[in-house]
Each structure stands twice: as structure tokens, then as C-alpha cells.
Design a protein around this motif. Structure first.
Motif, PDB file in Angstrom:
ATOM      1  N   UNK A  44       3.424   5.546   8.852  1.00 35.57           N
ATOM      2  CA  UNK A  44       4.596   5.743   7.983  1.00 35.57           C
ATOM      3  C   UNK A  44       4.666   4.724   6.854  1.00 35.57           C
ATOM      4  N   UNK A  45       3.867   4.941   5.808  1.00 40.60           N
ATOM      5  CA  UNK A  45       3.896   4.088   4.629  1.00 40.60           C
ATOM      6  C   UNK A  45       4.495   4.894   3.484  1.00 40.60           C
ATOM      7  N   UNK A  46       4.931   4.244   2.412  1.00 44.70           N
ATOM      8  CA  UNK A  46       5.464   4.991   1.272  1.00 44.70           C
ATOM      9  C   UNK A  46       4.466   6.034   0.762  1.00 44.70           C
ATOM     10  N   UNK A  47       4.920   7.270   0.679  1.00 42.44           N
ATOM     11  CA  UNK A  47       4.057   8.350   0.211  1.00 42.44           C
ATOM     12  C   UNK A  47       3.199   8.962   1.281  1.00 42.44           C
ATOM     13  N   UNK A  48       3.438   8.633   2.550  1.00 36.77           N
ATOM     14  CA  UNK A  48       2.602   9.177   3.619  1.00 36.77           C
ATOM     15  C   UNK A  48       2.672  10.695   3.668  1.00 36.77           C
ATOM     16  N   UNK A  74       0.842  -1.191   0.000  1.00 35.62           N
ATOM     17  CA  UNK A  74       0.000   0.000   0.000  1.00 35.62           C
ATOM     18  C   UNK A  74       0.881   1.247   0.000  1.00 35.62           C
ATOM     19  N   UNK A  75       0.549   2.210  -0.843  1.00 38.76           N
ATOM     20  CA  UNK A  75       1.317   3.453  -0.882  1.00 38.76           C
ATOM     21  C   UNK A  75       0.460   4.568  -1.478  1.00 38.76           C
ATOM     22  N   UNK A 111      -3.191   9.628  -5.263  1.00 37.45           N
ATOM     23  CA  UNK A 111      -3.862   8.368  -5.587  1.00 37.45           C
ATOM     24  C   UNK A 111      -3.391   7.266  -4.648  1.00 37.45           C
ATOM     25  N   UNK A 112      -4.315   6.397  -4.262  1.00 38.02           N
ATOM     26  CA  UNK A 112      -4.015   5.242  -3.415  1.00 38.02           C
ATOM     27  C   UNK A 112      -3.705   4.043  -4.299  1.00 38.02           C
ATOM     28  N   UNK A 113      -2.675   3.280  -3.921  1.00 39.14           N
ATOM     29  CA  UNK A 113      -2.225   2.160  -4.750  1.00 39.14           C
ATOM     30  C   UNK A 113      -1.928   0.952  -3.867  1.00 39.14           C
ATOM     31  N   UNK A 114      -2.352  -0.216  -4.325  1.00 33.26           N
ATOM     32  CA  UNK A 114      -1.882  -1.480  -3.776  1.00 33.26           C
ATOM     33  C   UNK A 114      -1.420  -2.325  -4.954  1.00 33.26           C
ATOM     34  N   UNK A 115      -0.320  -3.054  -4.785  1.00 35.36           N
ATOM     35  CA  UNK A 115       0.237  -3.771  -5.939  1.00 35.36           C
ATOM     36  C   UNK A 115       0.415  -5.262  -5.702  1.00 35.36           C
TER      37      UNK A 115
END
Length: 281
Positions: A110-114, A19-20, A26-30
Motif C-alpha cells: 500500500x504505497x501512494x499510487x498502488x 516511492x510512488x 511511471x515509478x517515482x522516488x523523490x
């Protein structure tokens, strides 16, 4: 607007990783199958997260977003119970106040792009959620309350009064084998179970909000017109406290249950059929 990619996965395998947040907000999950969660837009993804029934997740960002969306849907459910015919006013409760947006931005994990989760970006997420739900409601020609009813529990229960009848385990003499309590369905938890407040606490919570108080009390007053038992409990104020009941009192309650349910009160009976009941006569 269906969260099929999520619900197609067995409970024990449900997880969201990767999740980032992108610089655009934009919200993304990969990680499959969740890599398509936001494919149809942020609003649809937030809706899918809000109604999902997992309790924990390894990715703190996904869990934070899930709870954020769930709180928005809870606000909408309360508003729908209070104002069932006011579509736009009910949908507006999906949006967050300035204070809430600032709090969410400050507390974002603290996630990527927070760093991109600013109050303005978060406001956009809520607006997308409102647009997605409004689009479905209007396409189906239904009210927000009817849409929530279609989601099932707990969303069709929030904002409603519950009557609970259970075994009184503290009855040493056998004279009062039943326990009764009235509650108010306050919010939904992460496990999709409704959380209750005692009815007296709900009154204090809505103090000063005439619309909310009316929505809370109207089903009770409506049912009391035909139920002597409920009228008596309202008149003497005992409806707001837990009670130990005799078998005849429980019999009167059970006989009036259809009246309560027609008025919109939800009746729950717990642990009554695990052993023979006392004779009602």
C-alpha cells in the motif's frame, strides 16, 4: 546504464523514501539521491534496484519493486546458463508470465499510487527492463551471459554447479577430515549472496526440462573425461550426496580442481587453512 547514484552512497545511508506510482504507471522516488533513480527510464531504474546490495529498506514499495526486478534478472541468468547463444530467448525471460503479473498486482504494498499497479502496467515495467538491458548488450556486442559475467557475483554464478570442500567437524577419528558437497546456484538473495540447492534437488527441479538438465550436467560430464575421481562419483551416483573424505581423496580433488574450473564448475574451499592439514601422503 549504470546505477551510479545508488552506489555512490555509503551502505549505512542507503534508503529509498517517497516511492510512488503515477497514474501513467511511471515509478517515482523523490528523496535524494534516489530522486534520479528513474530519470533515464523505468528499465534503467529497475536494473539499478536489481543489482543494489542493500537487504532492507523502509519503503515497502521500493523493496517490493527491487525483489520483482531481481527475480526477473534471476530468470535471465538461468536462461543464459542454459542457452548462452540465444540472445532474444534469454532476454525474454526478463518478462513475466500472466500469472506472475496478476500475483504482483494483487500483492503490491500500500504505497501512494498502488492502485495503478495493474498487470498491464507491471508488464510495461518488465518490457522496459528488457529493452534497457537489450540496448546495452547489443551496443557492446556481447551475449547475455557475457553481460551477466560483467556484473560479477552473484549474477555470474546463477545456474552453475559448485563443488564445496570443507573441514569435516564430525570426524572423531581423523580418518576422514574433509567434507565434500556439490550444489547448484539457484537464485540471488537481497544481500547479493547466491542461494544454493543440493545437486540432487536441482535435478528434480529441472525434471522434464531437457535443456536445463543438459546445461546442469554438461560441465560435470566434460570434467569427468579427465578426472577419474569425478567420473567415479558420477558413475556411482555419490556426486549427488554429501560425503566425508579422507586426505588422499581430498588430495585427488585438489589436483583436479583446474579441470573442474575449466569446465565451468566453481570450486569453493571453506575453513581449510585455519589449522594445519593432515599429511596428504
Amino acid at each position: 546504464m549504470q546505477p551510479d547514484p545508488y552506489h555512490a552512497v555509503p551502505e549505512e545511508k542507503r534508503n529509498i523514501n517517497g516511492f510512488r506510482i503515477l497514474p501513467s504507471g511511471a515509478l517515482v522516488t523523490d528523496t535524494p539521491p534516489f530522486d534520479r533513480l528513474f530519470e533515464e527510464g523505468t528499465g534503467n531504474g529497475l536494473y539499478a534496484l536489481a543489482v543494489s546490495n542493500w537487504e532492507t529498506v523502509s519503503d515497502p514499495g521500493a523493496f517490493f519493486i527491487k525483489n520483482m526486478a531481481r527475480q526477473a534478472l534471476t530468470r535471465m541468468a538461468h536462461a543464459a546458463a542454459e542457452r548462452p547463444d540465444e540472445v532474444d530467448a534469454v532476454l525474454d525471460h526478463l518478462l513475466a508470465s500472466a500469472t506472475e503479473k496478476a500475483f504482483l498486482a494483487e500483492q503490491f504494498p500500500p504505497v501512494p499510487g498502488a492502485e495503478y499497479a495493474t498487470p498491464d502496467i507491471i508488464a510495461g515495467w518488465f518490457e522496459d527492463l528488457r529493452k534497457a538491458i537489450a540496448k546495452e548488450i547489443r551496443a557492446r556486442g556481447i551475449t547475455p551471459a557475457e553481460w551477466l559475467n560483467g556484473l560479477g557475483a552473484p549474477w555470474n554464478q546463477i545456474g552453475k554447479v559448485f563443488f564445496h570442500l570443507a573441514e569435516n567437524r564430525d570426524d572423531a577419528t581423523g580418518s576422514r577430515p574433509f567434507a565434500f558437497m556439490a550444489t547448484f546456484a539457484h537464485q540471488s538473495a537481497a544481500d547479493n549472496q547466491v542461494r544454493h540447492l543440493p545437486l540432487a534437488t536441482a535435478l528434480k527441479l529441472h525434471e522434464g526440462n531437457y535443456t536445463a538438465l543438459l546445461a546442469l550436467l554438461q560441465p560435470l560430464k566434460e570434467a569427468a573425461r579427465e578426472s577419474p575421481l569425478l567420473k567415479r562419483l558420477l558413475d556411482n551416483g555419490k556426486i549427488y550426496t554429501p560425503m566425508a573424505w579422507s586426505a588422499p581423496e581430498a588430495r585427488d580433488f585438489l589436483q583436479d580442481t583446474p579441470l573442474y574450473e575449466r569446465a565451468g564448475i566453481i570450486v569453493r574451499m571453506v575453513n581449510l587453512w585455519k589449522k594445519p592439514l593432515p599429511n596428504y601422503r
